[in-house]
Design a protein around this motif. Structure first.
Motif, mmCIF file in Angstrom:
data_model
loop_
_atom_site.group_PDB
_atom_site.id
_atom_site.type_symbol
_atom_site.label_atom_id
_atom_site.label_comp_id
_atom_site.label_asym_id
_atom_site.label_seq_id
_atom_site.Cartn_x
_atom_site.Cartn_y
_atom_site.Cartn_z
ATOM 1 N N ALA A 170 0.796 -1.263 -0.048
ATOM 2 C CA ALA A 170 0.003 -0.080 0.019
ATOM 3 C C ALA A 170 0.884 1.340 -0.143
ATOM 4 C CB ALA A 170 -0.954 -0.050 1.113
ATOM 5 N N GLU A 171 1.783 1.075 0.707
ATOM 6 C CA GLU A 171 2.568 2.455 0.845
ATOM 7 C C GLU A 171 3.478 2.520 -0.601
ATOM 8 O OE1 GLU A 171 6.767 4.304 2.985
ATOM 9 O OE2 GLU A 171 6.078 2.228 3.644
ATOM 10 N N VAL A 172 3.839 1.577 -1.442
ATOM 11 C CA VAL A 172 4.180 1.911 -2.684
ATOM 12 C C VAL A 172 3.244 2.532 -3.648
ATOM 13 C CG1 VAL A 172 5.160 0.553 -4.796
ATOM 14 C CG2 VAL A 172 6.027 -0.200 -2.568
ATOM 15 N N LYS A 173 2.119 1.847 -3.732
ATOM 16 C CA LYS A 173 1.163 2.358 -4.253
ATOM 17 C C LYS A 173 0.683 3.983 -3.791
ATOM 18 C CE LYS A 173 -0.248 -1.189 -6.597
ATOM 19 N NZ LYS A 173 -0.303 -1.424 -8.107
ATOM 20 N N PHE A 174 0.678 4.132 -2.499
ATOM 21 C CA PHE A 174 0.626 5.528 -2.151
ATOM 22 C C PHE A 174 1.582 6.330 -2.863
ATOM 23 C CE2 PHE A 174 0.425 9.291 0.612
ATOM 24 C CZ PHE A 174 -0.667 9.273 1.234
ATOM 25 N N ARG A 175 2.741 6.048 -2.598
ATOM 26 C CA ARG A 175 3.882 7.028 -2.968
ATOM 27 C C ARG A 175 3.816 7.321 -4.831
ATOM 28 N NH1 ARG A 175 8.782 7.841 0.007
ATOM 29 N NH2 ARG A 175 8.390 6.964 1.848
ATOM 30 N N LEU A 176 3.425 6.263 -5.496
ATOM 31 C CA LEU A 176 3.462 6.319 -6.788
ATOM 32 C C LEU A 176 2.253 7.314 -6.937
ATOM 33 C CD1 LEU A 176 3.990 2.549 -7.973
ATOM 34 C CD2 LEU A 176 5.165 4.426 -8.551
ATOM 35 N N GLN A 177 0.952 6.918 -6.589
ATOM 36 C CA GLN A 177 -0.005 7.822 -6.806
ATOM 37 C C GLN A 177 0.023 9.573 -6.390
ATOM 38 O OE1 GLN A 177 -4.157 6.604 -6.202
ATOM 39 N NE2 GLN A 177 -4.489 8.560 -4.837
ATOM 40 N N GLU A 178 0.579 9.659 -5.305
ATOM 41 C CA GLU A 178 0.992 10.988 -4.822
ATOM 42 C C GLU A 178 2.258 11.526 -5.168
ATOM 43 O OE1 GLU A 178 -1.620 12.464 -3.577
ATOM 44 O OE2 GLU A 178 -2.993 10.588 -3.666
ATOM 45 N N HIS A 179 2.945 10.891 -5.964
ATOM 46 C CA HIS A 179 4.336 11.285 -6.443
ATOM 47 C C HIS A 179 5.375 11.628 -5.373
ATOM 48 C CE1 HIS A 179 2.481 11.660 -10.112
ATOM 49 N NE2 HIS A 179 1.332 12.674 -9.547
ATOM 50 N N ILE A 180 5.605 10.560 -4.697
ATOM 51 C CA ILE A 180 6.387 10.917 -3.428
ATOM 52 C C ILE A 180 7.676 10.120 -3.597
ATOM 53 C CG2 ILE A 180 6.894 10.449 -0.836
ATOM 54 C CD1 ILE A 180 3.764 10.693 -0.556
ATOM 55 N N PRO A 181 8.806 10.369 -3.806
ATOM 56 C CA PRO A 181 10.105 9.800 -4.203
ATOM 57 C C PRO A 181 10.241 8.738 -3.060
ATOM 58 C CG PRO A 181 10.475 12.232 -4.182
ATOM 59 C CD PRO A 181 9.005 11.998 -3.839
ATOM 60 N N GLU A 182 10.863 7.395 -3.668
ATOM 61 C CA GLU A 182 10.930 6.451 -2.808
ATOM 62 C C GLU A 182 12.040 6.441 -1.845
ATOM 63 O OE1 GLU A 182 12.285 1.783 -3.326
ATOM 64 O OE2 GLU A 182 12.043 2.978 -5.050
ATOM 65 N N ALA A 183 12.791 7.569 -2.030
ATOM 66 C CA ALA A 183 14.059 7.706 -1.022
ATOM 67 C C ALA A 183 13.703 8.801 -0.022
ATOM 68 C CB ALA A 183 15.490 8.031 -1.997
#
Length: 249
Positions: A170-183
């Motif tokens: 879910a965090e991976v999906k959230f970051r992708l949708q909201e454009h939050i860099p993985e690092a």
């Protein structure tokens, strides 16, 4: 020939019964008497019609949720939706009596819809809007998930076979949708997760397109950002769920 027709009819009836796993509902509405000086109250929820354990549990859960939303009189425990509507109205009239020139008309709108159903799972989404004065009203949604075979409402912890793995996905999906860099940290773009750590929302429910995560206004962001929803396809989470699901047709 007649025997063959009877056999085919029985077969079709059997297949139809296996496919028709849905519960019977009827719409149920509650409204406050409308006048120029009355609060606006409109409640529309499905009512399960069958005389079964799961139908009773569904109707009880919906009633309790509506009462919790509308009951403004903490000293009086509302037992019915009608009692809760009266509590909401009484609270409005009491306030209007004290502050006649400052009180604007209150509103309460609640709408319940079935968002998913198969032979095992049923989900009802309860959307509500309340306005009791101030700059703006407050909208919210609540998912009620039910295990049809056990005849009980499911807690969030009961949805997952591996909740930690689901949360990571879910965090991976959230970051992708909201454009939050993985690092970067989860709050690096302006979100407000406590302790700067991603977590699941209080509201998670089954929908036709996948399992939906619903973050309320203020839950992880400002009011201006509104609610945030993430929908994860069932094909990606099948191994993480306690009960296999089937996409609605």
């Amino acid at each position: 020939m007649k025997t063959r027709i009877l056999f085919l009819s029985a077969l079709l009836l059997s297949l139809s019964c296996k496919k028709d796993h849905k519960l019977a509902f009827e719409p149920t509405s509650f409204e406050e008497n409308k006048c120029s000086d009355c609060p606006v109250i409109d409640v529309s929820i499905p009512k399960a019609l069958e005389n079964t354990k799961i139908a009773t549990r569904i109707n009880t859960a919906l009633r309790e949720e509506v009462i919790a939303i509308l009951n403004f009189d903490e000293e009086t425990a509302a037992a019915t939706i009608a009692d809760a509507i009266k509590s909401f109205s009484t609270s409005y009239y009491d306030l209007k009596e004290k502050f006649a020139d400052e009180t604007t008309t209150w509103e309460a709108k609640i709408d319940g819809t079935v968002t998913y159903e198969d032979e095992n799972i049923l989900t009802i989404k309860l959307d509500s809007y309340l306005f009791t004065g101030g700059a703006h009203g407050y909208s919210t949604s609540r998912f009620l998930n039910f295990d049809k075979k056990k005849g009980q409402e499911l807690e969030q912890s009961e949805l997952f076979k591996n909740k930690e793995a689901f949360q990571d996905l879910a965090e991976v999906k959230f970051r992708l949708q909201e454009h939050i860099p993985e690092a970067k940290s989860i709050n690096s773009t302006g979100f407000m997760f406590e302790a700067d750590t991603f977590y699941l929302p209080e509201n998670i429910g089954y929908t036709q397109n996948g399992l939906q995560l619903f973050y309320e206004q203020y839950e992880v962001a400002s009011y201006a950002d509104g609610p945030i929803t993430i929908t994860i396809p069932y094909s990606e989470i099948e191994k993480l769920m306690h009960t296999p699901v089937k996409t609605m047709r």
